[in-house]
Structure formats: structure tokens, C-alpha cells
Design an enzyme around this catalytic site. Structure first.
Site, PDB file in Angstrom:
ATOM      1  N   CYS A   8       1.106  -1.042   0.121  1.00 24.12           N
ATOM      2  CA  CYS A   8      -0.015  -0.366  -0.403  1.00 24.12           C
ATOM      3  C   CYS A   8       0.904   1.267   0.195  1.00 24.12           C
ATOM      4  CB  CYS A   8      -1.109   0.481   1.058  1.00 24.12           C
ATOM      5  SG  CYS A   8      -2.097   1.321   1.657  1.00 24.12           S
ATOM      6  N   ASP A  63      -0.053  -5.760   0.132  1.00 20.73           N
ATOM      7  CA  ASP A  63      -1.622  -6.137  -0.209  1.00 20.73           C
ATOM      8  C   ASP A  63      -1.560  -7.494  -0.919  1.00 20.73           C
ATOM      9  OD1 ASP A  63      -3.135  -4.517   0.772  1.00 20.73           O
ATOM     10  OD2 ASP A  63      -1.979  -2.983  -0.768  1.00 20.73           O
TER      11      ASP A  63
END
Length: 126
Positions: free
Chosen positions: A43, A50
Site C-alpha cells: 500500500c 496487499d
């Protein structure tokens, strides 16, 4: 022990290049579907990892994407800080540039984080 640094996998990923080969059947249109269930990036705001499943489907033109090169290319995103939207569009752009398909669709299905589930779908051609 004389292990080279970086490790061979890290070297292959850092040198990742999308490779294509000639379409063996130009007579009939057909689809190729590829699923990459272990995609990771970070992120850009929090730095947290992620995780996503990438689902690619395309109708090849003159060239086919080579699978090992896709694996290394996709793994090169592991440490990149990039938004969901940007990563989906960038991957599609790179794949389209490499193999010039008749059409291509990419779905990036991110694992839920903080009670939010995001799926990005991008496409090229018809």
C-alpha cells in the site's frame, strides 16, 4: 557456504522481462486464461502488504505471453508501493505492449483488509 547475494530467485525477478513467442495457430481465434493467486505489492499510504489474485484472459494476436516471464514480472511488484488502481492498469498496459493481443481483460481481486474488499477490472480491445 557460498550463496550468491541476491539469491537466484531475487536476481531473476529483478531482471524480469516479458517474453513472447509466435502464436502457433492463427487460423482460429481462441482464449488463454491465466490465474496468478499469489500477487503481492505494498500500500502506498501505509506500507502494509496487499495480496491479490490476478485473473488474465486474452485472445492472442501474433504473439503469446511466455508463462515463466509473467511469473517473474508479476513477482517484481512484491516490494513496490502502488495503489490497487494503478497496479491493475500498469500490468495491463505492460502485457498489452508485450504481446499485442486482439483483446485482453485483467481482474485483480485484492484480499479484504480493514473490512474492505476491492476488485479492479481493466480491459483492452473488444
Amino acid at each position: 557456504m557460498n550463496t550468491k547475494q541476491p539469491l537466484y530467485g531475487e536476481r531473476a525477478i529483478s531482471e524480469a522481462e516479458l517474453i513472447c513467442f509466435e502464436n502457433p495457430n492463427l487460423v482460429r481465434p481462441y482464449e488463454i486464461s491465466i490465474e496468478l493467486p499469489e500477487f503481492t505489492c505494498k500500500c502506498p499510504f501505509s506500507g502494509y502488504p496487499d495480496f491479490a489474485v490476478l485473473r488474465l484472459i486474452y485472445e492472442p494476436g501474433l504473439k503469446i505471453l511466455e508463462l515463466k516471464s509473467i511469473k517473474f514480472y508479476i513477482n517484481s511488484y512484491r516490494e513496490k508501493k502502488i495503489s490497487h488502481e494503478e497496479v491493475a492498469n500498469r500490468i495491463l498496459d505492460d502485457l498489452v505492449e508485450a504481446c499485442e493481443p486482439n483483446w485482453m481483460k485483467l481482474e485483480v481481486d485484492f484480499n479484504p483488509r480493514g473490512n474492505v474488499h476491492t476488485v479492479i477490472r481493466v480491459s483492452h480491445g473488444k
